[in-house]
Design an enzyme around this catalytic site. Structure first.
Site, PDB file in Angstrom:
ATOM      1  N   GLY A  59       0.831  -1.193   0.000  1.00  0.00           N
ATOM      2  CA  GLY A  59       0.000   0.000   0.000  1.00  0.00           C
ATOM      3  C   GLY A  59       0.866   1.243   0.000  1.00  0.00           C
ATOM      4  N   GLY A  62       0.437   9.288   1.461  1.00  0.00           N
ATOM      5  CA  GLY A  62       1.089  10.566   1.270  1.00  0.00           C
ATOM      6  C   GLY A  62       2.520  10.622   1.771  1.00  0.00           C
ATOM      7  N   LYS A  81       8.034  -0.417   5.939  1.00  0.00           N
ATOM      8  CA  LYS A  81       7.475   0.920   5.716  1.00  0.00           C
ATOM      9  C   LYS A  81       8.621   1.857   5.351  1.00  0.00           C
ATOM     10  CE  LYS A  81       4.643   4.304   8.229  1.00  0.00           C
ATOM     11  NZ  LYS A  81       3.943   4.513   9.517  1.00  0.00           N
ATOM     12  N   ASP A 176      -3.632   8.599  14.169  1.00  0.00           N
ATOM     13  CA  ASP A 176      -4.403   8.278  12.966  1.00  0.00           C
ATOM     14  C   ASP A 176      -5.744   7.610  13.238  1.00  0.00           C
ATOM     15  OD1 ASP A 176      -2.399   9.305  11.360  1.00  0.00           O
ATOM     16  OD2 ASP A 176      -1.335   7.397  11.283  1.00  0.00           O
TER      17      ASP A 176
END
Length: 177
Positions: A59, A62, A81, A176
């Site tokens: 995935g 931004g 990541k 988040d």
């Protein structure tokens, strides 16, 4: 700038399904973030930081992207990541990322992903290597099933609350949620 048909077609990095609707950003089948067919990902197949072989894109957002990779030194799959290259110039974003990596690596709850490693790649990008879990995420499950049975929903919420409680005791706030 001239656009080609590959720039308009989106592909699911998990199941390979192609989509031509620009309004769809996630695969309805598995919830993976769709990528443009014309975008070449130069990290696939490469070894990052001398120890993580990148296998596929899971995935993107931004700030960066998450890949499925293989940690060569201990022979295990990881979620890797990586911050975008241009983010490395933003000292505040880099500081937040490193604080997140350090803080998250201290969490030990069964409902929290384990952070194995973090650092900087040869080309200056920052990364975090985390536990890789097979399966689909809650969003994909809800898309497929519309709603969860009450007992299962309570179990999911209880696990999330348990994980957040541990984070809060260590002074970590999840921004988040």
């Amino acid at each position: 700038e001239e656009r080609t048909i590959e720039d308009e077609i989106l592909r699911c990095p998990e199941c390979g399904t192609l989509y031509d609707d620009p309004n769809i950003t996630e695969c309805p089948a598995d919830g993976a973030t769709l990528v443009r067919l014309g975008e070449q990902d130069d990290l696939i197949g490469k070894v990052v930081a001398g120890r993580f072989k990148v296998e596929s894109l899971l995935g993107a957002g931004g700030m960066g992207a998450v890949y499925k990779a293989h940690q060569l030194s201990v022979d295990r799959p990881v979620a890797l990541k990586l911050l975008k290259r241009e983010i490395t110039a933003d000292s505040l974003a880099v500081k937040r990322f490193l604080v997140e990596a350090k803080a998250t690596s201290r969490l030990q709850n069964n409902h929290t992903l384990t952070v194995y490693d973090f650092g900087q790649t040869e080309d200056g990008r920052f990364f975090m290597a985390m536990e890789f879990l097979e399966g689909r995420d809650l969003r994909a499950k809800l898309d497929a099933e519309t709603r969860l049975p009450l007992a299962h929903a309570i179990k999911v919420m209880d696990g999330m609350a348990e994980s957040l409680a541990e984070a809060h005791t260590l002074g970590i706030v999840h921004r988040d949620l």
